[in-house]
Design a protein around this motif. Structure first.
Motif, short mmCIF file in Angstrom:
data_model
loop_
_atom_site.label_atom_id
_atom_site.label_comp_id
_atom_site.label_asym_id
_atom_site.label_seq_id
_atom_site.Cartn_x
_atom_site.Cartn_y
_atom_site.Cartn_z
N TYR A 168 0.85 -1.21 0.00
CA TYR A 168 0.00 0.00 0.00
C TYR A 168 0.88 1.25 0.00
N VAL A 169 1.96 1.17 0.79
CA VAL A 169 2.84 2.35 0.92
C VAL A 169 3.49 2.66 -0.43
N PHE A 170 3.98 1.62 -1.13
CA PHE A 170 4.61 1.87 -2.44
C PHE A 170 3.59 2.39 -3.46
N TYR A 171 2.35 1.92 -3.33
CA TYR A 171 1.28 2.39 -4.22
C TYR A 171 1.10 3.90 -4.04
N TRP A 172 1.09 4.33 -2.76
CA TRP A 172 0.94 5.74 -2.45
C TRP A 172 2.18 6.52 -2.92
N MET A 173 3.34 5.94 -2.70
CA MET A 173 4.58 6.61 -3.14
C MET A 173 4.60 6.78 -4.66
N GLU A 174 4.14 5.75 -5.38
CA GLU A 174 4.10 5.84 -6.84
C GLU A 174 3.20 7.00 -7.28
N ALA A 175 2.05 7.12 -6.59
CA ALA A 175 1.10 8.17 -6.95
C ALA A 175 1.69 9.56 -6.68
N LEU A 176 2.38 9.69 -5.54
CA LEU A 176 2.96 11.00 -5.21
C LEU A 176 4.11 11.33 -6.17
N ALA A 177 4.86 10.29 -6.58
CA ALA A 177 5.95 10.51 -7.54
C ALA A 177 5.37 10.93 -8.90
N LYS A 178 4.21 10.35 -9.26
CA LYS A 178 3.55 10.72 -10.52
C LYS A 178 3.15 12.21 -10.46
N ALA A 179 2.59 12.62 -9.29
CA ALA A 179 2.21 14.02 -9.13
C ALA A 179 3.44 14.91 -9.26
N ALA A 200 11.81 13.23 -8.46
CA ALA A 200 10.52 12.81 -7.89
C ALA A 200 10.74 11.70 -6.88
N ARG A 201 11.58 10.74 -7.23
CA ARG A 201 11.85 9.60 -6.34
C ARG A 201 12.51 10.08 -5.04
N LEU A 202 13.47 10.99 -5.18
CA LEU A 202 14.16 11.51 -3.99
C LEU A 202 13.18 12.22 -3.06
N LEU A 203 12.34 13.07 -3.67
CA LEU A 203 11.37 13.83 -2.87
C LEU A 203 10.42 12.88 -2.14
N VAL A 204 9.93 11.88 -2.85
CA VAL A 204 8.94 10.97 -2.26
C VAL A 204 9.61 10.07 -1.22
#
Ligand SMILES: NC(=O)C1=CN([C@@H]2O[C@H](COP(=O)(O)OP(=O)(O)OC[C@H]3O[C@@H](n4cnc5c(N)ncnc54)[C@H](O)[C@@H]3O)[C@@H](O)[C@H]2O)C=CC1
Ligand SMILES: O=C(O)[C@@H]1CCC=N1
Length: 268
Positions: free
Chosen positions: A175-186, A197-201
């Motif tokens: 679930y956490v990686f799912y959320w991280m993927e979404a925030l990285a997409k944003a 994006a990856r560093l920020l997330v």
């Protein structure tokens, strides 16, 4: 630490074995049986022997069952002759103590049913442990130290709590990686490149989790500290609420729990 044989040398076995080696165990006390060439290459790289068949020369009092739940009946049947009298430590989701005893042909096997998670790979896992009544104090200590080598341990007194913990911390990294993927997409939609994006997330999750671990305050208080009245976080959270994100997370965890119960099948 007792000599330990892992049946199945895939992702989770690799994570636990890495933790053990980091905490000072040696390849001498560990063996893996797994027919996959990939598993053999990865484990041999760690200095842990992996064979396609049961290693007859290796004496051990405990085995870690680390195959997929669907493979468990056949695997236990396959190795039945070697399992008598050994402590069975299962990490499989939705496989009950009674199924493990039935499929291994040992009605009274001492069993530790456990649920680790993938952050074990970096020593930051959390594992739920349930031991049957016929496990000795020494068995308890062995199982606890096995999983402490790759993070925290929570001892459970009811077998069903293993299904609940599967839904929270076992599946939780998903679930956490799912959320991280979404925030990285944003982040990328707002103009950052992939590595920015990856560093920020990464650091947003790492920092928030570290803060939560070190703080005595409730999660709500920590959230409120970020949320200025009429500010940016408030606007973001209002939109998450409008999309019922919290409900989705709760329902997701409940679906994982239901699936663990379903995999387990009817009670005997
Ligand atoms: N991946 C995860 O996040 C977690 C997984 N688990 C549980 O861990 C168990 C293993 O999952 P993964 O490591 O992710 O799966 P995986 O597919 O990476 O590893 C399973 C391994 O079992 C081996 N195997 C298959 N048949 C075999 C046999 N007859 N004898 C010996 N080895 C055999 C396969 O070759 C494979 O390497 C599952 O039961 C799962 O429910 C538990 C907690 C977290
Ligand atoms: O998805 C699964 O079934 C396994 C168990 C917990 C995490 N992964």
């Amino acid at each position: 630490m007792r000599n330990t044989l892992f049946i199945g040398g895939g992702n989770m076995a690799y994570a636990i074995i890495s933790g053990l080696l980091n905490k000072g165990a040696t390849g001498v006390s560990l063996r893996v049986v797994d027919p996959s060439e990939d598993a053999k290459t990865r484990l041999t790289g760690l200095g842990v022997p992996c064979s396609a068949t049961w290693p007859a020369e290796f004496e051990c009092a405990q085995v870690v069952l680390a195959v997929k739940p669907q493979a468990m009946p056949d695997v236990l049947k396959q190795y039945e002759a070697h399992l008598a009298g050994k402590l069975l430590i299962s990490i499989a989701a939705g496989v009950s103590v009674s199924q493990l005893r039935q499929w291994s042909g040992q009605a009274n096997a001492a069993v530790a049913r456990t649920m680790p998670n993938t952050p074990a790979l970096v020593g930051k896992g959390i594992t739920g442990v349930y031991c049957t009544d016929n496990c000795t104090d020494a068995d308890h200590r062995e199982v606890e130290s096995l999983f402490r080598s790759c993070g925290e341990v929570v001892n459970l007194t009811s077998e069903d709590d293993i299904n609940a913990i599967t839904a929270i911390s076992g599946s939780g990294p998903g679930y956490v990686f799912y959320w991280m993927e979404a925030l990285a997409k944003a982040a990328q939609e707002l103009g950052f490149n992939e590595s920015q994006a990856r560093l920020l997330v990464n650091h947003t999750f790492l920092g928030s989790a570290s803060l939560a671990v070190q703080s005595d305050e409730s999660l709500s208080t920590l959230r409120e500290r970020v949320t200025s009245k009429g500010g940016t976080t408030f606007a973001g959270l209002e939109t998450l609420r409008k999309h019922q994100v919290a409900d989705g997370i709760v329902e997701g965890a409940k679906a994982a729990y239901a699936r663990a119960i379903e995999l387990q099948g009817p009670k005997p």
